[in-house]
Design a protein around this motif. Structure first.
Motif, short mmCIF file in Angstrom:
data_model
loop_
_atom_site.label_atom_id
_atom_site.label_comp_id
_atom_site.label_asym_id
_atom_site.label_seq_id
_atom_site.Cartn_x
_atom_site.Cartn_y
_atom_site.Cartn_z
N SER A 125 0.82 -1.22 0.00
CA SER A 125 0.00 0.00 0.00
C SER A 125 0.85 1.27 0.00
CB SER A 125 -0.94 0.01 1.21
OG SER A 125 -0.17 -0.04 2.40
N ILE A 126 2.10 1.18 0.46
CA ILE A 126 2.98 2.36 0.47
C ILE A 126 3.26 2.86 -0.93
CG2 ILE A 126 5.15 1.08 0.46
CD1 ILE A 126 6.18 3.24 2.46
N VAL A 127 3.19 1.99 -1.90
CA VAL A 127 3.44 2.39 -3.29
C VAL A 127 2.35 3.34 -3.77
CG1 VAL A 127 3.65 1.52 -5.65
CG2 VAL A 127 4.67 0.26 -3.76
N ASP A 128 1.10 3.15 -3.28
CA ASP A 128 -0.01 4.01 -3.69
C ASP A 128 0.18 5.45 -3.20
OD1 ASP A 128 -1.31 1.99 -5.01
OD2 ASP A 128 -2.41 1.35 -3.21
N ARG A 129 0.92 5.65 -2.10
CA ARG A 129 1.15 7.00 -1.57
C ARG A 129 2.21 7.76 -2.38
NH1 ARG A 129 2.44 5.43 4.17
NH2 ARG A 129 1.50 3.40 3.89
N LYS A 130 3.06 7.07 -3.09
CA LYS A 130 4.08 7.67 -3.96
C LYS A 130 4.96 8.66 -3.21
CE LYS A 130 0.92 7.09 -7.76
NZ LYS A 130 -0.12 6.53 -6.93
N GLU A 131 5.38 8.29 -2.01
CA GLU A 131 6.23 9.16 -1.20
C GLU A 131 7.72 8.86 -1.42
OE1 GLU A 131 4.77 8.27 2.67
OE2 GLU A 131 3.08 9.66 2.50
N ARG A 132 8.04 7.70 -1.97
CA ARG A 132 9.44 7.30 -2.15
C ARG A 132 9.83 7.48 -3.62
NH1 ARG A 132 9.32 1.26 -0.24
NH2 ARG A 132 7.77 1.31 -1.86
N ILE A 133 11.15 7.67 -3.80
CA ILE A 133 11.66 7.74 -5.16
C ILE A 133 11.56 6.35 -5.77
CG2 ILE A 133 13.73 8.10 -6.55
CD1 ILE A 133 14.57 10.22 -4.51
N GLY A 134 11.06 6.25 -6.96
CA GLY A 134 10.95 4.97 -7.64
C GLY A 134 9.56 4.37 -7.61
N ASP A 135 8.63 5.02 -6.86
CA ASP A 135 7.26 4.53 -6.84
C ASP A 135 6.51 5.07 -8.06
OD1 ASP A 135 7.63 3.15 -4.54
OD2 ASP A 135 6.78 4.67 -3.21
N LEU A 136 6.86 4.54 -9.19
CA LEU A 136 6.27 4.96 -10.45
C LEU A 136 5.17 3.97 -10.80
CD1 LEU A 136 6.48 6.82 -12.96
CD2 LEU A 136 8.03 5.12 -13.92
N GLU A 137 4.07 4.47 -11.27
CA GLU A 137 2.96 3.58 -11.57
C GLU A 137 2.88 3.34 -13.06
OE1 GLU A 137 -1.83 3.39 -10.88
OE2 GLU A 137 -0.60 4.51 -9.49
#
Length: 158
Positions: A125-137
């Motif tokens: 679920s952390i990927v949905d927040r897009k707070e980290r570098i590299g969380d590209l959808e």
């Protein structure tokens, strides 16, 4: 039929005569290069060129330029693999390093398949927040029978 007539007609008059055509054919057969074996001279030439890291195609081309017996690159490849099966080291000079040609129409072809792919619903679920570098959808959608693919890119800016 017209190729036969062009090839075997009299050069001066342009007339086709069977006995002349037969003589021309026999002459061509006499002067035709016979099925030559891979002679020791040819093997030595190939070994020398392989030690200089020439490809079989380059060796065949150089043989023509240097007026050595014409050598087919396929024959050189066969010689290399025969030597490898016998425990030799000629394949170390080859550029293809043992990769074999595969027919493209093979039913068992596995190229382009994503093995072990995961479903988008199983990502953290952390990927949905897009707070980290590299969380590209980016979602790769593969069509039926792997015929079509779709790569939709969503705007992930806040």
């Amino acid at each position: 039929m017209s190729r036969e007539i062009k090839r075997n007609s009299n050069g001066r008059s342009g007339l086709y005569k069977a006995d002349l055509a037969h003589r021309k054919t026999e002459l061509r057969h006499k002067t035709k290069k016979k099925n030559t074996r891979f002679s020791q001279q040819m093997q030595n030439y190939v070994l020398r060129c392989l030690s200089e890291d020439y490809s079989p195609e380059q060796i065949g081309g150089r043989a023509k330029l240097e007026n050595v017996e014409i050598i087919s690159h396929k024959l050189i490849h066969q010689h290399i693999w025969k030597d490898k099966r016998a425990g030799g080291k000629l394949d170390k000079h080859s550029r293809i390093k043992g990769r074999r040609y595969r027919k493209r129409a093979s039913l068992k072809d596995k190229r382009g398949l994503i093995l072990g792919g995961t479903d988008i619903s199983t990502r953290p679920s952390i990927v949905d927040r897009k707070e980290r570098i590299g969380d590209l959808e980016i979602d790769l959608v593969i069509g039926k029978d792997h015929n079509r693919t779709l790569l939709p890119v969503k705007d992930c800016s806040k």
